[in-house]
Scaffold this active site. Structure first.
Site, PDB file in Angstrom:
ATOM      1  N   GLU A 199     -35.967 -19.951  13.002  1.00 47.93           N
ATOM      2  CA  GLU A 199     -36.416 -19.069  11.921  1.00 47.93           C
ATOM      3  C   GLU A 199     -35.696 -19.557  10.657  1.00 47.93           C
ATOM      4  O   GLU A 199     -36.316 -20.129   9.760  1.00 47.93           O
ATOM      5  CB  GLU A 199     -36.059 -17.600  12.226  1.00 47.93           C
ATOM      6  CG  GLU A 199     -36.430 -16.620  11.118  1.00 47.93           C
ATOM      7  CD  GLU A 199     -35.924 -15.182  11.382  1.00 47.93           C
ATOM      8  OE1 GLU A 199     -35.032 -14.992  12.227  1.00 47.93           O
ATOM      9  OE2 GLU A 199     -36.433 -14.253  10.701  1.00 47.93           O
ATOM     10  N   ASP A 278     -40.411  -6.632  12.311  1.00 48.34           N
ATOM     11  CA  ASP A 278     -39.766  -5.370  11.903  1.00 48.34           C
ATOM     12  C   ASP A 278     -40.673  -4.697  10.872  1.00 48.34           C
ATOM     13  O   ASP A 278     -40.368  -4.686   9.668  1.00 48.34           O
ATOM     14  CB  ASP A 278     -38.393  -5.669  11.278  1.00 48.34           C
ATOM     15  CG  ASP A 278     -37.481  -6.411  12.236  1.00 48.34           C
ATOM     16  OD1 ASP A 278     -36.921  -5.758  13.142  1.00 48.34           O
ATOM     17  OD2 ASP A 278     -37.362  -7.640  12.111  1.00 48.34           O
TER      18      ASP A 278
HETATM   19  N1  HPA Z   1     -34.440 -12.441  13.326  1.00 43.49           N
HETATM   20  C1  HPA Z   1     -33.251 -12.273  13.892  1.00 43.49           C
HETATM   21  N2  HPA Z   1     -32.802 -11.087  14.260  1.00 43.49           N
HETATM   22  C2  HPA Z   1     -33.573 -10.018  14.055  1.00 43.49           C
HETATM   23  C3  HPA Z   1     -34.810 -10.139  13.473  1.00 43.49           C
HETATM   24  C4  HPA Z   1     -35.272 -11.422  13.095  1.00 43.49           C
HETATM   25  O1  HPA Z   1     -36.369 -11.630  12.571  1.00 43.49           O
HETATM   26  N3  HPA Z   1     -35.318  -8.891  13.409  1.00 43.49           N
HETATM   27  C5  HPA Z   1     -34.414  -8.058  13.962  1.00 43.49           C
HETATM   28  N4  HPA Z   1     -33.355  -8.734  14.351  1.00 43.49           N
HETATM   29 ZN    ZN Z   2     -37.360 -10.963  15.386  1.00 43.23          ZN
END
Ligand code: HPA
Ligand code: ZN
Length: 333
Positions: A199, A278
């Site tokens: 990510e 989220d």
């Molecule tokens: N990435 C990492 N941790 C997280 C995320 C995310 O998108 N959403 C909630 N915790």
């Molecule tokens: Zn996530």
């Protein structure tokens, strides 16, 4: 049929959803009030105004803060039920939700309290509306592996209702290799594995998730395009990516949705899925993610159907359930 109608009508599975990330400010306010917890926010509008993120950490700080008002089983039930109502509206017929025990046990909330509230809501949604689900327990990667082991042990009495373990929270500086031993222990208890990787973190973290944590899916994974050897592996082994376009936009992984690489991945034959991550924080549930991504990237109806079909293929549903839903997807016109 126009895109909007098609998206509404397509049955979908959601595979990347943090239940704590579905906490809408209105419900947060209500629960804070009934638990007599004061927050630094004076109104729902003030909470929403604070949702201005520039990276993952700036989001996580406020996401953990919001979760602080969850204390009782009923709070976790209400949180989860509110999300399931949105699933019903969006024709999400199956959801595999993440929950973060450490966010709650660190504050003194018992594992059982949190677990029972979430699980009961999932059971009720199945009974009332036929929405099926699985639970995926995430370890917070900014905490130690020892802490993750503690959480794994606390989960064992509830093992039959937890399908997999995952890895979330602050990615950079906390590679999958940090959790190799606890993932091995989880697998020997029968848990499947997934992990957030690529990510904000590099493609190397995706390799580690695959090789060391033996994950069945990569959560996010959008940085895989930086590594051609990795791309080949992901395509050949049909490793699904649970992509979250509006999350990526809000956390500045891509500057604009038009620059998102989802269509490139799809064109290369990667098994990508669309998810909301989220939604209370990132401005949209499943359908909104499909709608905005389709508009920004000019996705065709056929591509939207592929994405919905991928969501079932990449799920942990049985072979026959996958077939059943995929045939409903392909029969949409
Ligand atoms: N990435 C990492 N941790 C997280 C995320 C995310 O998108 N959403 C909630 N915790
Ligand atoms: Zn996530």
């Amino acid at each position: 049929m126009n895109h909007l109608e098609l998206i509404k009508n397509l049955p979908k599975a959601e595979l990347h959803l943090h239940i704590e990330g579905t906490f809408e400010p209105e419900l947060m306010f209500e629960i804070a009030r009934r638990n007599q917890i004061s927050t630094r926010f004076k109104s729902v509008e003030e909470i929403r105004e604070a949702y201005n993120f520039h990276n993952l950490q700036s989001f996580l700080d406020i996401y953990y803060e919001g979760a602080n008002v969850l204390l009782h089983e009923r709070d976790f039930y209400d949180l989860t039920m509110a999300y399931l109502v949105r699933c019903r509206e969006d024709n999400v017929v199956h959801t595999e939700i993440f929950f973060d025990p450490q966010t709650h046990t660190e504050r003194g909330v018992a594992f059982a309290t949190m677990f029972r509230g979430i699980h009961q809501a999932l059971q009720d949604a199945k009974k009332e509306w036929g929405i099926t689900s699985h639970m995926i327990m995430c370890f917070l990667r900014h905490l130690s592996e020892e802490d993750a082991f503690k959480t794994l042990n606390e989960s064992l009495p509830f093992k039959k209702d937890i399908l997999a373990v995952g890895l979330d929270s602050s990615e950079v500086g906390h590679p999958p290799s940090k959790f190799q031993k606890v993932f091995e222990a989880a697998m020997s208890e029968g848990y499947l594995t997934v992990a957030h990787a690529g990510e904000e973190g590099p493609a190397a973290y995706i390799w580690e998730a695959l090789d060391l944590l033996k994950v069945k899916r990569i959560d996010h994974g959008v940085r895989c395009l930086e590594d051609e050897k990795l791309m080949k592996r992901i395509i050949e082994e049909k490793i699904p990516l649970t992509v979250c376009p509006l999350s990526n936009l809000k956390l500045c992984v891509f500057k604009t949705l038009k620059e998102h690489n989802l269509k490139k991945l799809l064109d290369r034959g990667v098994k990508v899925t669309i998810n909301s991550d989220d939604p209370a924080y990132f401005g949209g549930y499943a359908n909104q993610n499909y709608i905005e991504t389709a508009a920004a990237l000019g996705l065709s109806s056929a591509e939207l159907k592929t994405l919905a079909a991928n969501s079932f293929e990449a799920s942990f549903l049985s072979h026959s359930d996958k077939e059943k839903w995929i045939s409903k997807v392909t029969s949409q016109n």
